[in-house]
Design an enzyme around this catalytic site. Structure first.
Site, PDB file in Angstrom:
ATOM      1  N   GLY A  12       0.846  -1.189   0.000  1.00 36.06           N
ATOM      2  CA  GLY A  12       0.000   0.000   0.000  1.00 36.06           C
ATOM      3  C   GLY A  12       0.880   1.236   0.000  1.00 36.06           C
ATOM      4  O   GLY A  12       2.104   1.124   0.119  1.00 36.06           O
ATOM      5  N   SER A  16      -0.365   4.097   4.928  1.00 39.57           N
ATOM      6  CA  SER A  16      -1.519   3.191   4.894  1.00 39.57           C
ATOM      7  C   SER A  16      -1.509   2.220   6.078  1.00 39.57           C
ATOM      8  O   SER A  16      -2.444   1.437   6.249  1.00 39.57           O
ATOM      9  CB  SER A  16      -1.567   2.428   3.564  1.00 39.57           C
ATOM     10  OG  SER A  16      -0.410   1.633   3.410  1.00 39.57           O
ATOM     11  N   ASP A  88      10.690  -4.865   6.617  1.00 42.88           N
ATOM     12  CA  ASP A  88       9.948  -3.653   6.254  1.00 42.88           C
ATOM     13  C   ASP A  88      10.650  -2.956   5.081  1.00 42.88           C
ATOM     14  O   ASP A  88      11.835  -3.169   4.846  1.00 42.88           O
ATOM     15  CB  ASP A  88       9.858  -2.702   7.461  1.00 42.88           C
ATOM     16  CG  ASP A  88       8.717  -1.695   7.314  1.00 42.88           C
ATOM     17  OD1 ASP A  88       7.866  -1.868   6.404  1.00 42.88           O
ATOM     18  OD2 ASP A  88       8.654  -0.733   8.114  1.00 42.88           O
ATOM     19  N   GLU A  89       9.909  -2.139   4.364  1.00 46.14           N
ATOM     20  CA  GLU A  89      10.427  -1.346   3.230  1.00 46.14           C
ATOM     21  C   GLU A  89      11.132  -2.244   2.204  1.00 46.14           C
ATOM     22  O   GLU A  89      12.227  -1.926   1.717  1.00 46.14           O
ATOM     23  CB  GLU A  89      11.390  -0.249   3.729  1.00 46.14           C
ATOM     24  CG  GLU A  89      10.771   0.717   4.730  1.00 46.14           C
ATOM     25  CD  GLU A  89       9.794   1.728   4.112  1.00 46.14           C
ATOM     26  OE1 GLU A  89       9.580   1.712   2.880  1.00 46.14           O
ATOM     27  OE2 GLU A  89       9.235   2.524   4.891  1.00 46.14           O
ATOM     28  N   CYS A 148      -8.477  14.850  -1.465  1.00 43.50           N
ATOM     29  CA  CYS A 148      -9.951  14.862  -1.463  1.00 43.50           C
ATOM     30  C   CYS A 148     -10.525  14.371  -0.133  1.00 43.50           C
ATOM     31  O   CYS A 148     -11.719  14.526   0.116  1.00 43.50           O
ATOM     32  CB  CYS A 148     -10.503  14.042  -2.628  1.00 43.50           C
ATOM     33  SG  CYS A 148     -10.193  12.273  -2.495  1.00 43.50           S
TER      34      CYS A 148
HETATM   35  P1  ADP Z   1       3.190   3.009   6.417  1.00 42.26           P
HETATM   36  O1  ADP Z   1       4.210   2.064   6.980  1.00 42.26           O
HETATM   37  O2  ADP Z   1       2.240   2.360   5.444  1.00 42.26           O
HETATM   38  O3  ADP Z   1       3.812   4.253   5.830  1.00 42.26           O
HETATM   39  P2  ADP Z   1       2.558   3.516   9.196  1.00 42.26           P
HETATM   40  O4  ADP Z   1       2.193   2.194   9.799  1.00 42.26           O
HETATM   41  O5  ADP Z   1       3.950   4.020   9.470  1.00 42.26           O
HETATM   42  O6  ADP Z   1       2.248   3.491   7.614  1.00 42.26           O
HETATM   43  O7  ADP Z   1       1.584   4.646   9.717  1.00 42.26           O
HETATM   44  C1  ADP Z   1       0.190   4.509   9.738  1.00 42.26           C
HETATM   45  C2  ADP Z   1      -0.357   5.684  10.527  1.00 42.26           C
HETATM   46  O8  ADP Z   1      -0.139   6.914   9.816  1.00 42.26           O
HETATM   47  C3  ADP Z   1      -1.856   5.666  10.739  1.00 42.26           C
HETATM   48  O9  ADP Z   1      -2.210   4.824  11.803  1.00 42.26           O
HETATM   49  C4  ADP Z   1      -2.150   7.135  11.021  1.00 42.26           C
HETATM   50  O10 ADP Z   1      -1.945   7.406  12.397  1.00 42.26           O
HETATM   51  C5  ADP Z   1      -1.064   7.873  10.275  1.00 42.26           C
HETATM   52  N1  ADP Z   1      -1.483   8.607   9.063  1.00 42.26           N
HETATM   53  C6  ADP Z   1      -0.914   9.743   8.611  1.00 42.26           C
HETATM   54  N2  ADP Z   1      -1.452  10.134   7.431  1.00 42.26           N
HETATM   55  C7  ADP Z   1      -2.407   9.223   7.111  1.00 42.26           C
HETATM   56  C8  ADP Z   1      -3.305   9.060   5.997  1.00 42.26           C
HETATM   57  N3  ADP Z   1      -3.317   9.908   4.979  1.00 42.26           N
HETATM   58  N4  ADP Z   1      -4.138   7.988   5.998  1.00 42.26           N
HETATM   59  C9  ADP Z   1      -4.125   7.118   7.022  1.00 42.26           C
HETATM   60  N5  ADP Z   1      -3.300   7.217   8.102  1.00 42.26           N
HETATM   61  C10 ADP Z   1      -2.435   8.243   8.158  1.00 42.26           C
HETATM   62 MG    MG Z   2       6.314   2.074   6.876  1.00 39.21          MG
HETATM   63 ZN    ZN Z   3      -8.273  11.935  -3.719  1.00 35.71          ZN
END
Ligand code: ADP
Ligand code: MG
Ligand code: ZN
Length: 209
Positions: A12, A16, A88-89, A148
């Site tokens: 994702g 996400s 991760d990553e 949006c």
């Molecule tokens: P990823 O590893 O996919 O980048 P993380 O697990 O580090 O995501 O972070 C998820 C957290 O980011 C969510 O629980 C929320 O607190 C925060 N967050 C910040 N921006 C958004 C967004 N646009 N949509 C959903 N969560 C967001």
């Molecule tokens: Mg991450």
């Molecule tokens: Zn949008």
């Protein structure tokens, strides 16, 4: 008891919840008494040099490694080989990452991988396509589109921003950054100036074939 392990892939866009879900799964495995080992590429030092971190403050100690094969060398130093290996990553790893994951699955390990399935251009990222194809289980997460703000949580793409403006198609694929450089967006709101029109390319392919 099955002899082989399995591969789960969490993908994702940024924000996400991939890292959060990865950390949750490791935590649950540890409650169940399993040994775990967590890895991340050394390139990603946004929050910490040695932790996997989520944007909302969850952490898990990890080995920051340069190459995919380093994962195997580090695992070999464990007195007892961990049953669960989390990465991760994964999109930032070299192409050896798929072989490493499948090798671990062959040796009975549960492998959980998180990564960006698409880069800022919207293209498949690194080895994520192979990992997704080989996965026994796939979790494709979405984020809130920061443009949006559709409450259906529609963002599937990372939007790269340079000084607040969309980064052009020909900018480099890898640029590590946080909220200053990226936000999650849906397909309708995703902007990549200079991006070729894939519908035209696809139509030309159909005419050629
Ligand atoms: P990823 O590893 O996919 O980048 P993380 O697990 O580090 O995501 O972070 C998820 C957290 O980011 C969510 O629980 C929320 O607190 C925060 N967050 C910040 N921006 C958004 C967004 N646009 N949509 C959903 N969560 C967001
Ligand atoms: Mg991450
Ligand atoms: Zn949008």
């Amino acid at each position: 008891m099955p002899k082989k392990g399995n591969l789960s892939v969490i993908c994702g866009p940024m924000f996400s919840g991939k890292s959060r879900e990865l950390i949750r799964l490791i935590h649950i495995a540890e409650i169940a008494g399993q040994r775990t080992a967590t890895f991340k590429p050394r390139i990603d030092t946004r929050y910490s040099h040695s932790d996997v971190s989520s944007h909302d403050g969850f952490h898990k100690g990890a080995h920051a490694v340069e190459t995919a094969s380093e994962i195997l060398s580090i695992l070999a130093t464990y007195p007892e080989f961990p049953e669960v290996v989390a990465i991760d990553e994964a999109q930032f790893f070299d192409r050896g990452i798929t072989a490493v994951c499948l090798g671990l699955v062959d040796r009975g390990r549960r492998v959980v991988v998180a990564g960006l399935d698409r880069n800022f251009r919207g293209e498949p990222f690194g080895s994520m396509p192979e990992l997704l194809a080989c996965a026994d289980e796939v979790l494709k997460l979405r984020a809130v589109c920061m443009r949006c703000k559709d409450p259906r949580v529609t963002a599937t793409l990372p939007q790269r921003l340079v000084d607040g403006l969309p980064a052009p198609f020909d900018s480099p694929e890898v640029m590590v950054g946080g909220a200053e450089a990226y936000e999650a967006r849906c397909l309708d709101c995703h902007e990549v100036p200079g991006k070729p029109d894939y519908s035209v390319i696809f139509q030309e392919m159909l005419i050629d074939s």
